[in-house]
Design a protein around this motif. Sequence first.
Motif, PDB file in Angstrom:
ATOM      1  N   ALA A  44     114.080  -3.613  33.297  1.00 14.67           N
ATOM      2  CA  ALA A  44     113.142  -3.009  32.353  1.00 14.67           C
ATOM      3  C   ALA A  44     113.087  -3.799  31.053  1.00 14.67           C
ATOM      4  CB  ALA A  44     113.544  -1.558  32.081  1.00 14.67           C
ATOM      5  N   ALA A  45     114.236  -4.193  30.525  1.00 17.88           N
ATOM      6  CA  ALA A  45     114.268  -4.948  29.280  1.00 17.88           C
ATOM      7  C   ALA A  45     113.525  -6.271  29.438  1.00 17.88           C
ATOM      8  CB  ALA A  45     115.710  -5.188  28.853  1.00 17.88           C
ATOM      9  N   ARG A  46     113.786  -6.966  30.540  1.00 14.10           N
ATOM     10  CA  ARG A  46     113.144  -8.266  30.754  1.00 14.10           C
ATOM     11  C   ARG A  46     111.630  -8.127  30.881  1.00 14.10           C
ATOM     12  NH1 ARG A  46     111.925 -11.147  35.535  1.00 14.10           N
ATOM     13  NH2 ARG A  46     111.509 -13.348  35.099  1.00 14.10           N
ATOM     14  N   TYR A  47     111.167  -7.159  31.668  1.00 14.54           N
ATOM     15  CA  TYR A  47     109.721  -7.003  31.858  1.00 14.54           C
ATOM     16  C   TYR A  47     109.030  -6.547  30.582  1.00 14.54           C
ATOM     17  CZ  TYR A  47     109.300  -8.164  36.766  1.00 14.54           C
ATOM     18  OH  TYR A  47     109.258  -8.855  37.952  1.00 14.54           O
ATOM     19  N   LEU A  48     109.676  -5.700  29.805  1.00 10.97           N
ATOM     20  CA  LEU A  48     109.088  -5.298  28.528  1.00 10.97           C
ATOM     21  C   LEU A  48     108.934  -6.488  27.596  1.00 10.97           C
ATOM     22  CD1 LEU A  48     110.845  -1.899  27.785  1.00 10.97           C
ATOM     23  CD2 LEU A  48     108.370  -2.282  27.870  1.00 10.97           C
ATOM     24  N   ALA A  49     109.981  -7.285  27.482  1.00  7.46           N
ATOM     25  CA  ALA A  49     109.931  -8.433  26.588  1.00  7.46           C
ATOM     26  C   ALA A  49     108.931  -9.476  27.082  1.00  7.46           C
ATOM     27  CB  ALA A  49     111.322  -9.041  26.450  1.00  7.46           C
ATOM     28  N   LYS A  50     108.978  -9.746  28.390  1.00  4.98           N
ATOM     29  CA  LYS A  50     108.118 -10.786  28.971  1.00  4.98           C
ATOM     30  C   LYS A  50     106.647 -10.393  28.909  1.00  4.98           C
ATOM     31  CE  LYS A  50     108.179 -10.982  33.507  1.00  4.98           C
ATOM     32  NZ  LYS A  50     106.780 -10.660  33.934  1.00  4.98           N
ATOM     33  N   ASP A  51     106.326  -9.189  29.346  1.00  5.82           N
ATOM     34  CA  ASP A  51     104.927  -8.807  29.483  1.00  5.82           C
ATOM     35  C   ASP A  51     104.286  -8.395  28.168  1.00  5.82           C
ATOM     36  OD1 ASP A  51     105.154  -9.366  32.153  1.00  5.82           O
ATOM     37  OD2 ASP A  51     105.375  -7.283  32.787  1.00  5.82           O
ATOM     38  N   SER A  52     105.087  -8.004  27.181  1.00  7.50           N
ATOM     39  CA  SER A  52     104.509  -7.669  25.875  1.00  7.50           C
ATOM     40  C   SER A  52     104.343  -8.906  24.993  1.00  7.50           C
ATOM     41  CB  SER A  52     105.385  -6.647  25.151  1.00  7.50           C
ATOM     42  OG  SER A  52     106.603  -7.231  24.726  1.00  7.50           O
ATOM     43  N   ASP A  53     104.876 -10.034  25.424  1.00  7.21           N
ATOM     44  CA  ASP A  53     104.742 -11.304  24.701  1.00  7.21           C
ATOM     45  C   ASP A  53     105.165 -11.169  23.234  1.00  7.21           C
ATOM     46  OD1 ASP A  53     104.185 -14.018  24.543  1.00  7.21           O
ATOM     47  OD2 ASP A  53     102.072 -13.699  24.027  1.00  7.21           O
ATOM     48  N   GLY A  54     106.294 -10.476  23.037  1.00  5.63           N
ATOM     49  CA  GLY A  54     106.845 -10.341  21.692  1.00  5.63           C
ATOM     50  C   GLY A  54     106.294  -9.194  20.881  1.00  5.63           C
ATOM     51  N   SER A 330     115.925   0.214  44.468  1.00  4.88           N
ATOM     52  CA  SER A 330     115.167   1.331  43.909  1.00  4.88           C
ATOM     53  C   SER A 330     115.116   1.257  42.388  1.00  4.88           C
ATOM     54  CB  SER A 330     115.794   2.664  44.331  1.00  4.88           C
ATOM     55  OG  SER A 330     115.652   2.904  45.704  1.00  4.88           O
ATOM     56  N   ALA A 331     116.260   1.003  41.760  1.00  2.00           N
ATOM     57  CA  ALA A 331     116.310   0.943  40.301  1.00  2.00           C
ATOM     58  C   ALA A 331     115.420  -0.169  39.767  1.00  2.00           C
ATOM     59  CB  ALA A 331     117.753   0.742  39.840  1.00  2.00           C
ATOM     60  N   ASN A 332     115.452  -1.327  40.424  1.00  2.00           N
ATOM     61  CA  ASN A 332     114.615  -2.451  40.031  1.00  2.00           C
ATOM     62  C   ASN A 332     113.134  -2.093  40.157  1.00  2.00           C
ATOM     63  OD1 ASN A 332     113.130  -5.051  41.478  1.00  2.00           O
ATOM     64  ND2 ASN A 332     114.360  -5.659  39.713  1.00  2.00           N
ATOM     65  N   SER A 333     112.769  -1.407  41.236  1.00  2.00           N
ATOM     66  CA  SER A 333     111.390  -0.990  41.448  1.00  2.00           C
ATOM     67  C   SER A 333     110.948   0.026  40.398  1.00  2.00           C
ATOM     68  CB  SER A 333     111.257  -0.407  42.858  1.00  2.00           C
ATOM     69  OG  SER A 333     109.937  -0.002  43.139  1.00  2.00           O
ATOM     70  N   GLN A 334     111.805   1.000  40.126  1.00  2.00           N
ATOM     71  CA  GLN A 334     111.491   2.014  39.120  1.00  2.00           C
ATOM     72  C   GLN A 334     111.392   1.412  37.726  1.00  2.00           C
ATOM     73  OE1 GLN A 334     114.659   4.852  39.693  1.00  2.00           O
ATOM     74  NE2 GLN A 334     114.060   5.211  41.832  1.00  2.00           N
ATOM     75  N   ALA A 335     112.199   0.394  37.452  1.00  2.00           N
ATOM     76  CA  ALA A 335     112.192  -0.250  36.131  1.00  2.00           C
ATOM     77  C   ALA A 335     110.842  -0.876  35.823  1.00  2.00           C
ATOM     78  CB  ALA A 335     113.291  -1.305  36.061  1.00  2.00           C
ATOM     79  N   LYS A 336     110.212  -1.462  36.824  1.00  2.00           N
ATOM     80  CA  LYS A 336     108.912  -2.103  36.604  1.00  2.00           C
ATOM     81  C   LYS A 336     107.839  -1.059  36.311  1.00  2.00           C
ATOM     82  CE  LYS A 336     110.346  -5.865  39.606  1.00  2.00           C
ATOM     83  NZ  LYS A 336     110.212  -6.505  40.935  1.00  2.00           N
ATOM     84  N   VAL A 337     107.916   0.080  36.996  1.00  2.00           N
ATOM     85  CA  VAL A 337     106.984   1.171  36.725  1.00  2.00           C
ATOM     86  C   VAL A 337     107.189   1.692  35.302  1.00  2.00           C
ATOM     87  CG1 VAL A 337     106.417   3.554  37.342  1.00  2.00           C
ATOM     88  CG2 VAL A 337     106.701   1.825  39.136  1.00  2.00           C
ATOM     89  N   ALA A 338     108.436   1.916  34.920  1.00  2.00           N
ATOM     90  CA  ALA A 338     108.725   2.431  33.583  1.00  2.00           C
ATOM     91  C   ALA A 338     108.314   1.430  32.504  1.00  2.00           C
ATOM     92  CB  ALA A 338     110.207   2.760  33.455  1.00  2.00           C
ATOM     93  N   ALA A 339     108.617   0.154  32.710  1.00  2.00           N
ATOM     94  CA  ALA A 339     108.256  -0.865  31.712  1.00  2.00           C
ATOM     95  C   ALA A 339     106.753  -0.909  31.511  1.00  2.00           C
ATOM     96  CB  ALA A 339     108.784  -2.226  32.154  1.00  2.00           C
TER      97      ALA A 339
END
Length: 420
Positions: A44-54, A330-339
């Motif tokens: 979740a942390a990685r996808y939030l940081a990556k996809d929000s571009d800062g 499952s956790a990895n999959s849910q993290a992407k949805v939450a992010a």
Amino acid sequence: MTLNRRAFIGSGAAAAAMLSAPMLRAQGKPRVVVVGGGAGGATAARYLAKDSDGAIDVTLVEPTRAYYTCFFSNLYIGGFRELSSIGHSYGTLASEYGINVVHDWAVGIDRDAKTVTLAGGAVLPYDRLILSPGIDFVDDAVPGWSVAAQNKMPHAYKAGSQSELLKAQIEAMPEGGRFAMVAPPNPFRCPPGPYERISMVAHLLKEINPTAKILIADPKEKFSKQALFEEGWQKHYSGMIERIGPDFGGGNVSVDPDAMTLNIDGTVEKVDVCNVIPAQKAGRICDMAGITEGNWAPVVPATMQSRMDENIHVLGDATSQGDMPKSGFSANSQAKVAAMAVRGALTGSKVFPAKFSNTCWSLIDTDDGVKVGASYEATEEKISKVDGFISDTGEDAALRKATYEESIGWYAGITEDMFG
């Protein structure tokens, strides 16, 4: 990313250098705090940081500098992996994605003030909070056992030093000795996990102590991949493994760590090693936040938001969400949805319908891999299974080997997805 000493020290320094940054860089940006750096939290942390571009200030709170995955830890016990191969650091998340990695314990959450308090005294404000704390154990779930006894009777259900300890105890068993497992009741982390562990213990013992025996005390009438495991045990470890289910007292077990005995429905069994896997519950920070019902944290399936607080999202093993098993996949999959949901709420980005998937691979013996999995969708009530698959009994050796090799590729992929 494989952990070695140099990488560990370097990533620790990189993470430490970030600690003073969050409050300085948070000005004008929405703030997300992620508690727990495993398959859910790190993703979740990685996808939030990556996809929000800062555009979002992301802080990841994780007490350990080296994270050891519970998935594949059984393969370490069986001798198929080195411990270092399941250890990972957070340096890339800090240096390449700009995540503020804080190595500390979260010890309090003020939902009104929207802050997280750390053991070191720091207070982290948030606009959205993501909790992915994994599991803790239910007190007195196995009479006679507590966390204080975990060095005598390891659980090894949080990987790392416990995994090392359990393996060392198995290797030190006397010739013809006896290994016992107290299996957990449902629901618990990684449904096939205890039975893959039995397979890996049997594999190790077959090599170093072939006259040893394995005893399983199990409170469940049936378990994940049961036909596949039992077929494999008969094929590879005939006569070594005995399972006592609830009909014969497997649900009425107490232990004496000092005497190294199990009492199974009134019958005392002396053993040389005892792996106690107790009943489980959401990591205690969920209780501290007041977002649990019973042992787990209920969530809104489409966003993984807590049903008690829309500003908190909960991932992975800690959740009560419906049909998905408690697994790293499952956790990895849910993290992407939450992010995606958090990013949409804080930046106005597009949010797509939630889709989830899971596969759990298990190794029974050398090149004898099996799997089970499914796809899922979010309904109003729960994460609901759409379709699924499972390996067949009687599969040929080439297919089983391919399944094992598939799991190796998945491990490399998911850990890169988590840690960069």
